[in-house]
Design an enzyme around this catalytic site. Structure first.
Site, PDB file in Angstrom:
ATOM      1  CG  ASP A  86      -7.354   2.975  -1.185  1.00 17.72           C
ATOM      2  OD1 ASP A  86      -7.686   1.830  -1.116  1.00 17.72           O
ATOM      3  OD2 ASP A  86      -7.547   3.842  -0.404  1.00 17.72           O
ATOM      4  CE  LYS A 109      -4.514   0.546  -0.113  1.00 14.11           C
ATOM      5  NZ  LYS A 109      -5.513  -0.057  -0.566  1.00 14.11           N
TER       6      LYS A 109
HETATM    7  O1  2IT Z   1      -7.998  -1.956  -1.442  1.00 14.36           O
HETATM    8  C1  2IT Z   1      -7.782  -2.381  -2.414  1.00 14.36           C
HETATM    9  O2  2IT Z   1      -7.992  -3.590  -2.667  1.00 14.36           O
HETATM   10  C2  2IT Z   1      -7.404  -1.397  -3.376  1.00 14.36           C
HETATM   11  N1  2IT Z   1      -7.559  -0.101  -3.400  1.00 14.36           N
HETATM   12  C3  2IT Z   1      -7.151  -2.054  -5.059  1.00 14.36           C
HETATM   13  C4  2IT Z   1      -5.650  -2.198  -4.974  1.00 14.36           C
HETATM   14  C5  2IT Z   1      -5.435  -2.867  -6.387  1.00 14.36           C
HETATM   15  O3  2IT Z   1      -3.990  -2.943  -6.574  1.00 14.36           O
HETATM   16  O4  2IT Z   1      -5.804  -2.672  -7.237  1.00 14.36           O
END
Ligand code: 2IT
Length: 450
Positions: A166, A126
């Site tokens: 996100d 993240k």
């Molecule tokens: O919380 C999540 O799963 C996302 N923001 C998507 C992450 C992604 O790599 O598509």
């Protein structure tokens, strides 16, 4: 509780005392693992749990950018490469003023188990920034994204770490981020980011995937209860991509979202957000004003309740919080139970406080679906986007949607099975934690200690 497990949780609390959200998620996930740790004493020998709560790598960086008046601003950027045991690090970027270390770490930890549940080869990560996109011009957003990527590009790549969107990061931001990555690398490597536009390698259905997946998951829960989605009414929160995907797929399957909310309050549309005109208006409203959903109520002549959340309304079958963490506290949870809601499906990451979540799980006749399972369709389709990029081909809408439906069924079924195997009955929260954990644990052990 198993002694090793308890010791690790206590250690995390002592060491990370100032990281409230991170402690919250570790407690939630690890408490579910009690019967698993009890059955596998070998985990303690390799100190597996302490290894799992420590990100493999996490860094902060400086992001400086110039506003339209020529003034410079400095923001903080983060990337947390939490766990790479089952695939390249994968997870979104969040741009929001309240982003801090605890938020990035809790999201990275959750992402590790969620990504494992998809059944696809992606590790957990993240990142983000405390940059606040509200009120910024398009040119300011572009300069910020370029500065952010300039700081980050050396540390990511299609086989290393693949960011996505996100909160605060959508298709526009991903476009600017990718443009800068390509400029700096001098190479076509579009598998480095997901959630791209269709013109340069994005996957069909990616914007809808989280919401669609949540509804597919709901269908599996309903099937388990000998119930169907036809005619069901849903309360959700938010009106971004995720809530919009929920509204659209619910409408396609004969259900309707009758409540949704924004930072300004909630809207009650008894006819449901089901027509093309209404669904398009949600998109338009989101693009022009992410802070107010009242314009929908004004336009379609329905009720708007200012400064309130739709938790506890009496006339819905299903609650699907899809806005932000800790949106539903004990007070809201009690109201939801009093209203006789049977299905509570988390869609945002950690939208329920631990106290409220445990309360809801204890209620006879309430079924709780945990976010890391319910919202996994988003990152699941991101993994399909990576796969399309590396094979240099494009899947049809039907192919992606079919895959997504099967993936959500598999996530539901494997969670239910894991809980059953550990004698927990139909406990989707514990089941998702256990199923997600076991695959990562196995990969870590088989790769030796490092
Ligand atoms: O919380 C999540 O799963 C996302 N923001 C998507 C992450 C992604 O790599 O598509």
């Amino acid at each position: 509780m198993n002694e090793y497990l308890k010791r690790v949780i206590d250690d995390v609390k002592a060491k990370h005392g100032h990281e409230a959200e991170f402690i919250q998620t570790v407690e939630e996930v690890f408490t579910s693992l009690d019967p698993v740790i009890e059955k596998h004493p070998e985990y303690e020998k390799v100190d597996l749990l302490n290894r799992m709560v420590e990100p493999e790598r996490m860094f902060t960086f400086r992001v400086t950018w110039m506003d339209d008046n020529g003034y410079w601003h400095t923001n903080r950027g983060w990337r947390c490469q939490f766990n790479g045991a089952i695939g390249p690090y994968k997870g979104g970027l969040r741009f929001q003023s309240n982003v801090r270390t605890s938020i990035i770490k809790f999201l990275g930890f959750e992402q590790t188990f969620k990504n494992s549940l998809t059944g696809l080869p992606i590790g957990g990560a993240k990142g983000g920034s405390d940059f606040d996109p509200a009120g910024k011009s398009d040119a300011e957003i572009m300069r910020f994204c370029q500065a952010f990527m300039t700081a980050l590009y050396r540390y990511i790549g299609p086989d290393i770490d693949v960011p996505a969107g996100d909160m605060g990061v959508g298709g526009r931001e991903i476009g600017y981020l990718y443009g800068q990555y390509r400029r700096l690398k001098g190479k076509w490597e579009n598998g480095v980011l997901t959630g791209k536009g269709l013109s340069y390698g994005g996957s069909l259905i990616r914007p809808e995937a989280t919401g669609y997946g949540a509804i597919y998951y709901l269908c599996e829960v309903l099937k388990h209860e000998n119930d169907t989605i036809e005619g069901k009414t849903i309360a959700t929160s938010g009106y971004g991509n995720v809530a919009w995907g929920i509204m659209k797929k619910a409408a396609q399957l004969g259900a309707k979202v009758t409540y949704f909310s924004g930072p300004d309050g909630y809207v009650h549309d008894p006819d449901g957000v089901v027509t093309e005109e209404k669904l398009n208006y949600i998109l338009e409203m989101r693009a022009t004003d992410p802070m107010h959903c009242k314009p929908y109520a004004d336009k379609f002549g329905c009720e708007f309740v200012p400064n309130a959340k739709p938790w506890g309304v009496k006339d819905v079958d299903i609650c699907m919080p899809a806005a932000m963490q800790n949106d539903v506290n004990m007070d809201s949870a009690k109201k939801i139970v009093d209203a006789g809601v049977k299905y509570y499906l988390e869609v945002a990451n950690m939208p329920t406080t631990n106290e409220a979540l445990n309360f809801l799980r204890e209620q006879e006749g309430v079924i709780v679906g945990p976010s890391k399972a319910v919202n996994a369709g988003g990152v699941g389709v991101s993994a399909l986007e990576m796969s399309q990029n590396s094979e240099r081909l494009v899947w049809t809408e039907e192919e992606v949607d079919n895959y997504l439906g099967k993936m959500m069924k598999n996530i539901h079924d494997s969670s239910a099975k894991a809980a059953e195997e550990y004698g927990l009955g139909y406990d989707l929260v514990a089941g998702a934690n256990i199923a997600g954990f076991l695959k990562v644990a196995e990969a870590m052990l088989e790769q030796g200690c490092f």
